[in-house]
Design a protein around this motif. Structure first.
Motif, PDB file in Angstrom:
ATOM      1  N   ARG A   1      -0.136  53.354  42.757  1.00  0.00           N
ATOM      2  CA  ARG A   1       0.165  53.797  41.608  1.00  0.00           C
ATOM      3  C   ARG A   1       1.650  54.081  41.571  1.00  0.00           C
ATOM      4  O   ARG A   1       2.013  55.196  40.861  1.00  0.00           O
ATOM      5  N   VAL A   2       2.402  53.377  42.286  1.00  0.00           N
ATOM      6  CA  VAL A   2       4.083  53.325  41.823  1.00  0.00           C
ATOM      7  C   VAL A   2       4.212  52.235  40.648  1.00  0.00           C
ATOM      8  O   VAL A   2       3.917  51.095  40.655  1.00  0.00           O
ATOM      9  N   PHE A   3       5.120  52.702  39.925  1.00  0.00           N
ATOM     10  CA  PHE A   3       5.488  51.916  38.639  1.00  0.00           C
ATOM     11  C   PHE A   3       6.742  51.110  39.286  1.00  0.00           C
ATOM     12  O   PHE A   3       7.690  51.547  39.984  1.00  0.00           O
ATOM     13  N   VAL A   4       6.563  49.751  39.062  1.00  0.00           N
ATOM     14  CA  VAL A   4       7.623  48.717  39.767  1.00  0.00           C
ATOM     15  C   VAL A   4       8.291  48.062  38.644  1.00  0.00           C
ATOM     16  O   VAL A   4       7.802  47.514  37.888  1.00  0.00           O
ATOM     17  N   ARG A   5       9.739  47.834  38.702  1.00  0.00           N
ATOM     18  CA  ARG A   5      10.515  47.162  37.863  1.00  0.00           C
ATOM     19  C   ARG A   5      11.242  46.131  39.008  1.00  0.00           C
ATOM     20  O   ARG A   5      11.592  46.511  40.065  1.00  0.00           O
ATOM     21  N   GLY A   6      11.106  44.888  38.410  1.00  0.00           N
ATOM     22  CA  GLY A   6      11.675  43.723  39.342  1.00  0.00           C
ATOM     23  C   GLY A   6      13.100  43.043  38.669  1.00  0.00           C
ATOM     24  O   GLY A   6      12.992  42.920  37.258  1.00  0.00           O
ATOM     25  N   TYR A   7      13.891  42.806  39.429  1.00  0.00           N
ATOM     26  CA  TYR A   7      15.012  42.061  39.010  1.00  0.00           C
ATOM     27  C   TYR A   7      14.947  40.684  39.995  1.00  0.00           C
ATOM     28  O   TYR A   7      15.415  40.805  41.010  1.00  0.00           O
ATOM     29  N   ARG A   8      14.912  39.631  39.205  1.00  0.00           N
ATOM     30  CA  ARG A   8      14.705  38.300  40.175  1.00  0.00           C
ATOM     31  C   ARG A   8      15.523  37.287  39.554  1.00  0.00           C
ATOM     32  O   ARG A   8      15.595  36.945  38.305  1.00  0.00           O
TER      33      ARG A   8
ATOM     34  N   VAL B   1      25.150  40.443  38.739  1.00  0.00           N
ATOM     35  CA  VAL B   1      26.016  41.486  39.181  1.00  0.00           C
ATOM     36  C   VAL B   1      26.167  42.537  38.027  1.00  0.00           C
ATOM     37  O   VAL B   1      25.944  44.022  38.189  1.00  0.00           O
ATOM     38  N   ARG B   2      26.258  42.461  36.843  1.00  0.00           N
ATOM     39  CA  ARG B   2      26.253  43.315  35.764  1.00  0.00           C
ATOM     40  C   ARG B   2      24.948  43.969  35.550  1.00  0.00           C
ATOM     41  O   ARG B   2      24.978  45.226  35.711  1.00  0.00           O
ATOM     42  N   ALA B   3      23.699  43.274  35.930  1.00  0.00           N
ATOM     43  CA  ALA B   3      22.401  44.103  35.641  1.00  0.00           C
ATOM     44  C   ALA B   3      21.973  44.659  36.586  1.00  0.00           C
ATOM     45  O   ALA B   3      21.660  46.179  36.356  1.00  0.00           O
ATOM     46  N   ILE B   4      22.577  44.602  37.758  1.00  0.00           N
ATOM     47  CA  ILE B   4      22.148  45.485  39.188  1.00  0.00           C
ATOM     48  C   ILE B   4      23.219  46.513  39.110  1.00  0.00           C
ATOM     49  O   ILE B   4      22.761  47.551  39.371  1.00  0.00           O
ATOM     50  N   SER B   5      24.463  46.356  38.706  1.00  0.00           N
ATOM     51  CA  SER B   5      25.386  47.372  38.791  1.00  0.00           C
ATOM     52  C   SER B   5      25.019  48.399  37.826  1.00  0.00           C
ATOM     53  O   SER B   5      25.135  49.674  37.997  1.00  0.00           O
ATOM     54  N   GLU B   6      24.658  48.053  36.693  1.00  0.00           N
ATOM     55  CA  GLU B   6      23.935  49.104  35.786  1.00  0.00           C
ATOM     56  C   GLU B   6      22.965  49.771  35.749  1.00  0.00           C
ATOM     57  O   GLU B   6      22.729  50.981  35.840  1.00  0.00           O
ATOM     58  N   MET B   7      22.055  49.113  36.388  1.00  0.00           N
ATOM     59  CA  MET B   7      20.951  49.722  37.104  1.00  0.00           C
ATOM     60  C   MET B   7      21.044  50.383  38.154  1.00  0.00           C
ATOM     61  O   MET B   7      20.278  51.545  38.179  1.00  0.00           O
ATOM     62  N   VAL B   8      21.681  50.170  38.931  1.00  0.00           N
ATOM     63  CA  VAL B   8      21.733  51.072  40.480  1.00  0.00           C
ATOM     64  C   VAL B   8      22.399  52.408  39.806  1.00  0.00           C
ATOM     65  O   VAL B   8      21.914  53.592  40.386  1.00  0.00           O
ATOM     66  N   ASP B   9      23.366  52.505  38.958  1.00  0.00           N
ATOM     67  CA  ASP B   9      23.911  53.702  38.340  1.00  0.00           C
ATOM     68  C   ASP B   9      23.129  54.506  37.439  1.00  0.00           C
ATOM     69  O   ASP B   9      23.019  55.645  37.730  1.00  0.00           O
ATOM     70  N   LEU B  10      22.339  53.799  36.614  1.00  0.00           N
ATOM     71  CA  LEU B  10      21.937  54.410  35.099  1.00  0.00           C
ATOM     72  C   LEU B  10      20.496  54.325  35.007  1.00  0.00           C
ATOM     73  O   LEU B  10      19.835  55.143  34.273  1.00  0.00           O
ATOM     74  N   PHE B  11      19.477  53.521  35.871  1.00  0.00           N
ATOM     75  CA  PHE B  11      18.349  53.598  35.590  1.00  0.00           C
ATOM     76  C   PHE B  11      17.376  54.562  36.295  1.00  0.00           C
ATOM     77  O   PHE B  11      18.040  54.757  37.620  1.00  0.00           O
TER      78      PHE B  11
ATOM     79  N   SER C   1      -1.610  51.063  25.958  1.00  0.00           N
ATOM     80  CA  SER C   1      -2.216  52.712  26.478  1.00  0.00           C
ATOM     81  C   SER C   1      -1.273  52.764  27.818  1.00  0.00           C
ATOM     82  O   SER C   1      -0.687  52.294  28.284  1.00  0.00           O
ATOM     83  N   LEU C   2      -1.044  54.426  27.920  1.00  0.00           N
ATOM     84  CA  LEU C   2      -0.149  54.872  28.723  1.00  0.00           C
ATOM     85  C   LEU C   2      -1.053  55.412  29.814  1.00  0.00           C
ATOM     86  O   LEU C   2      -2.149  55.683  29.857  1.00  0.00           O
ATOM     87  N   GLY C   3      -0.333  55.921  30.895  1.00  0.00           N
ATOM     88  CA  GLY C   3      -0.815  56.706  31.936  1.00  0.00           C
ATOM     89  C   GLY C   3      -1.210  55.981  33.333  1.00  0.00           C
ATOM     90  O   GLY C   3      -1.726  56.507  34.163  1.00  0.00           O
ATOM     91  N   LYS C   4      -0.936  54.529  32.966  1.00  0.00           N
ATOM     92  CA  LYS C   4      -1.296  53.696  34.384  1.00  0.00           C
ATOM     93  C   LYS C   4       0.006  53.005  34.951  1.00  0.00           C
ATOM     94  O   LYS C   4       0.902  52.773  34.279  1.00  0.00           O
ATOM     95  N   ALA C   5      -0.016  53.148  36.199  1.00  0.00           N
ATOM     96  CA  ALA C   5       1.289  52.566  37.129  1.00  0.00           C
ATOM     97  C   ALA C   5       1.030  51.163  36.877  1.00  0.00           C
ATOM     98  O   ALA C   5      -0.156  50.560  37.003  1.00  0.00           O
ATOM     99  N   SER C   6       2.046  50.530  36.784  1.00  0.00           N
ATOM    100  CA  SER C   6       2.089  49.045  36.273  1.00  0.00           C
ATOM    101  C   SER C   6       3.379  48.371  37.048  1.00  0.00           C
ATOM    102  O   SER C   6       4.310  49.103  37.530  1.00  0.00           O
ATOM    103  N   THR C   7       3.469  47.194  36.909  1.00  0.00           N
ATOM    104  CA  THR C   7       4.554  46.391  37.246  1.00  0.00           C
ATOM    105  C   THR C   7       5.151  46.078  36.085  1.00  0.00           C
ATOM    106  O   THR C   7       4.791  45.199  35.234  1.00  0.00           O
ATOM    107  N   ASP C   8       6.605  46.289  35.806  1.00  0.00           N
ATOM    108  CA  ASP C   8       7.509  46.017  34.895  1.00  0.00           C
ATOM    109  C   ASP C   8       8.397  44.904  35.424  1.00  0.00           C
ATOM    110  O   ASP C   8       9.444  45.157  36.046  1.00  0.00           O
ATOM    111  N   ARG C   9       8.106  43.556  34.850  1.00  0.00           N
ATOM    112  CA  ARG C   9       8.892  42.627  35.348  1.00  0.00           C
ATOM    113  C   ARG C   9       9.957  41.929  34.413  1.00  0.00           C
ATOM    114  O   ARG C   9       9.541  41.780  33.293  1.00  0.00           O
TER     115      ARG C   9
END
Length: 585
Positions: free
Chosen positions: A277-284, A290-300, A577-585
């Protein structure tokens, strides 16, 4: 004086106001105090300037300046006059402090000879602290007391030898090196530097060290590491705060796979984490730019970040500067330069992150502590930094070099990512697992300085099968166990108990875990994104009139949040609907 069994007395050093980021120095300390829920703050021994900076940022009425003549009154109020005062010398003060805490005594430092015998463990945990930073010994004593641990103070390791040992790990897979023989040599030397340590049956270890991964030499016990400098106190606060009752778990994970190496551990994590039940976001692939990861590491806003890519020191340049410093002296400074490159919204503009490593000053090797003893540095480095910041100085000579030591870049889809985060996870304190090869040496310190509460990296290269096997065990069988124990058990399973191939090392306080708590995760993420959008846009507007360069950077941060807020609302709140852990790809 304030010691209570089972509690940690939070001790931080004062802000380093000579740094360029002096404002951030104060903010990092107040953020750490907020994380641990401090009600009262005592300021002791600070310079008047540091005193003023901290007092201005702390709650009025809950901040007290402590002077020496008040100590006896505080001690009496806390019942610490039950035994005679412990008299101690001016070295190995951590041992004296811990003895006094266990005995409920006051301690007084003088000309006495300090005892070198360690304080024995009462819980099975042992803290081994490298000498050289007296305040770090005090913090180590408080950490040990909170865990009922013993304490050993070992001699400070020679700077040159420390670098040689780390380099030996870095080069262990080069042609001509017999890896197993070299690992045994390094292990033996690390154990010699630590000396004899009483290891209770079933016990565990925390090494508080300047540079070295001592735990790799003690495979018979689970261990973790902390760094004596900088900000040992903040690192301990971040770890302990995350494990207090009622705190959120590791509910949000981000997985990064630029597809530069085969990464079956990312596939495994994609399946295992949602089952927890961990929410997962993937960058693949191309999404891991570099830009996407730099922003994510600092700000997400994430709690767990897992990298799967290649890491290593980058090629670069050696630049020579000649200038006259503010004292009127002619200086010759040689620096090595590596870069990380990311795209921007302007197709004709790239964002370049530079890494500088000092090579020599006035012909003296900067990394040779013996040679540097006779070198007058004065204002040279500070003046050069000011010139560089103002683009007021050009190198007189440039040459290409094959490796910039310590640059530790990570390959993303488009270019090299040079991790130098301003902060992590929207001012959070996440756990980082970095499967990139040789990713512990430099990056553990950088990520902890940016407020990671734990960092797992590697001392030398690992195969994709090894990475998958270790990560699967961390996220499956040993999920919920103390992270140092989980990593130790995972490596025992993969490499065999007592084997000398144990590439993974962890940094962070011992009692922290991967765990999940009940939470409406999409709603939390949206709230954090909206808050970031408003905060950074307001800051950009306040800077626009007098500092256009800074305002542009802040605008980009606000734009990230605007883009993410709109995307997240459409993805999660339009019709799902909300409240369920999901994978955000």
């Amino acid at each position: 004086m304030l010691a209570r069994r089972g509690h940690y007395v939070c001790v931080l050093d004062g802000p380093r106001l000579t740094r360029d980021d002096r404002e951030a120095e104060a903010i990092r300390r107040t953020n750490a105090l907020a994380r641990i829920g401090v009600r009262n703050t005592l300021l002791a021994g600070l310079s008047p300037e540091s005193q003023a900076v901290m007092s201005a940022r702390l709650p009025k009425g809950r901040t007290v300046e402590i002077r020496r003549n008040q100590l006896a009154t505080i001690a009496a109020a806390n019942g610490k006059r039950d035994a005679a005062t412990l008299r101690w010398g001016s070295d190995r003060i951590g041992l004296g402090v811990l003895r006094a805490m266990y005995a409920r005594q006051m301690i007084e430092f003088g000309d006495e000879v300090s005892h070198v015998q360690p304080v024995l463990s009462r819980s099975g945990h042992v803290v081994v602290c490298e000498a050289g930073e007296p305040l770090s010994e005090v913090i180590a004593a408080n950490y040990a007391f909170a865990l009922g641990a013993g304490l050993h103070i070992i001699d400070e390791t020679d700077e040159v030898e420390s670098q040689e040992l780390l380099e030996a790990y870095y080069n262990i897979d080069t042609p001509g090196v017999i890896a197993s023989v070299e690992r045994n040599r390094i292990k033996s030397r690390l154990r010699e530097l630590v000396g004899v340590v009483d290891l209770p049956e079933g016990g565990s270890l925390t090494f508080i060290t300047r540079h070295l991964p001592f735990g790799a030499a003690f495979p018979e016990r689970p261990s973790t590491h902390l760094f004596t400098y900088p900000d040992l106190g903040i690192a301990i606060v971040n770890g302990f705060a995350a494990e207090q009752e009622g705190r959120r778990g590791t509910n949000i994970a981000v997985l990064v796979d630029p597809e530069k190496v085969r990464a079956p551990e990312i596939e495994a994590a994609t399946k295992l984490l949602p089952q927890r039940r961990v929410f997962v976001r993937g960058y693949r692939g191309a999404g891991a730019s570099v830009r996407a990861i730099s922003e994510m590491v600092d700000l997400f806003p994430y709690d767990l970040l897992i990298f799967a890519t290649h890491c290593g020191d980058a090629p670069g340049w050696r630049w020579t500067y000649e200038f006259r410093d503010s004292e009127g002296l002619h200086r010759r400074l040689v620096v090595d330069v590596a870069i990380g490159v990311g795209h921007t919204d302007d197709e004709e503009m790239l964002r370049v992150m530079q890494f500088f490593r000092f090579h020599s000053l006035d012909g003296v090797n900067w990394n040779d502590p013996v040679a540097k003893t006779g070198l007058y540095v004065g204002t040279a480095i500070r003046d050069w930094a000011e010139f560089e910041k103002a683009d007021a100085l050009e190198p007189v000579h440039k040459e290409e070099i094959g490796r910039v030591m310590g640059s530790a870049v990570m390959k993303m889809w488009d270019h090299n990512y040079l991790p130098m985060p301003r902060a992590l996870a929207a001012e959070g304190s996440p756990i980082i697992i970095n499967n990139a090869c040789v990713s512990w040496h430099e990056l553990a310190g950088r990520f902890l300085f940016s407020n990671a509460r734990a960092y797992i990296g590697t001392l030398f290269s690992v195969s994709d099968m090894e990475a998958e096997a270790v990560v699967v065990r961390l996220l499956d069988k040993y999920f919920g166990k103390p992270l140092p124990y989980a990593l130790w058990a995972a490596q025992n399973s993969v490499y065999g108990a007592g084997g000398n191939r144990r590439p993974y090392v962890i940094t962070g306080v011992y009692p922290q875990r991967l765990r999940v708590t009940r939470e409406d995760v999409p709603a939390r993420i949206l709230s954090e994104l909206s808050r970031g959008q408003n905060y950074w846009r307001e800051r950009a507007n306040s800077r626009r009139a007098h500092d256009s360069r800074s305002a542009k950077v802040l605008d980009e941060m606000a734009t990230f949040y605007e883009r993410e807020t709109a995307s997240f609302q459409a993805r999660w709140f339009a019709s799902k609907s909300l409240g369920k852990a999901s994978t955000d790809r």
